[in-house]
Design a protein around this motif. Sequence first.
Motif, PDB file in Angstrom:
ATOM      1  N   ARG A 112     -10.101  -1.462  -2.943  1.00 44.00           N
ATOM      2  CA  ARG A 112     -11.218  -2.339  -2.556  1.00 44.00           C
ATOM      3  C   ARG A 112     -12.130  -2.618  -3.747  1.00 44.00           C
ATOM      4  N   THR A 117      -7.523   3.609  -0.870  1.00 37.46           N
ATOM      5  CA  THR A 117      -8.162   2.483  -0.188  1.00 37.46           C
ATOM      6  C   THR A 117      -9.442   2.075  -0.895  1.00 37.46           C
ATOM      7  N   HIS A 152      -5.354   8.972   0.771  1.00 30.43           N
ATOM      8  CA  HIS A 152      -5.405   7.646   1.391  1.00 30.43           C
ATOM      9  C   HIS A 152      -6.804   7.049   1.238  1.00 30.43           C
ATOM     10  N   LYS A 153      -7.826   7.871   1.463  1.00 32.37           N
ATOM     11  CA  LYS A 153      -9.206   7.388   1.355  1.00 32.37           C
ATOM     12  C   LYS A 153      -9.503   6.885  -0.054  1.00 32.37           C
ATOM     13  N   TYR A 173       0.825  -1.203   0.000  1.00 32.00           N
ATOM     14  CA  TYR A 173       0.000   0.000   0.000  1.00 32.00           C
ATOM     15  C   TYR A 173       0.864   1.260   0.000  1.00 32.00           C
TER      16      TYR A 173
END
Length: 118
Positions: free
Chosen positions: A61, A57, A53-54, A41
């Motif tokens: 996903r 992520t 970062h959000k 990551y």
Amino acid sequence: MPEFFHDSKLYYTPIEFALKHIGGTWKMPILWRLHLRVMRYGELKADIPHITHKMLTSQLRELEELGMVERIVYPVAPPKVEYKLTPAGLRAVPVIEVIMKYGLEKIREAGVKYPPSH
């Protein structure tokens, strides 16, 4: 072209369905980097500095749910997680290459200096 439903969503063309998998600002850059090597990551975040970062992520996903990226968790302390392309993700790489080539041609036609010097 006939429209169709998938997962309760109406699609008007196969192009729209393909873009669900690789479209948007960040999916192709993520897939492109993962086709070169397995990455953690933090490596992805450092290599794509403008992604939050959000967003990283959520995109990882989503790519995992779409079956394009595999998340590998190693049972060590501290936890080690790596991301790699699945065969479905690898199939997208030639498409991304064509889009990249087209983008470079359009950049040249527009007279933009690329890559820019800072």
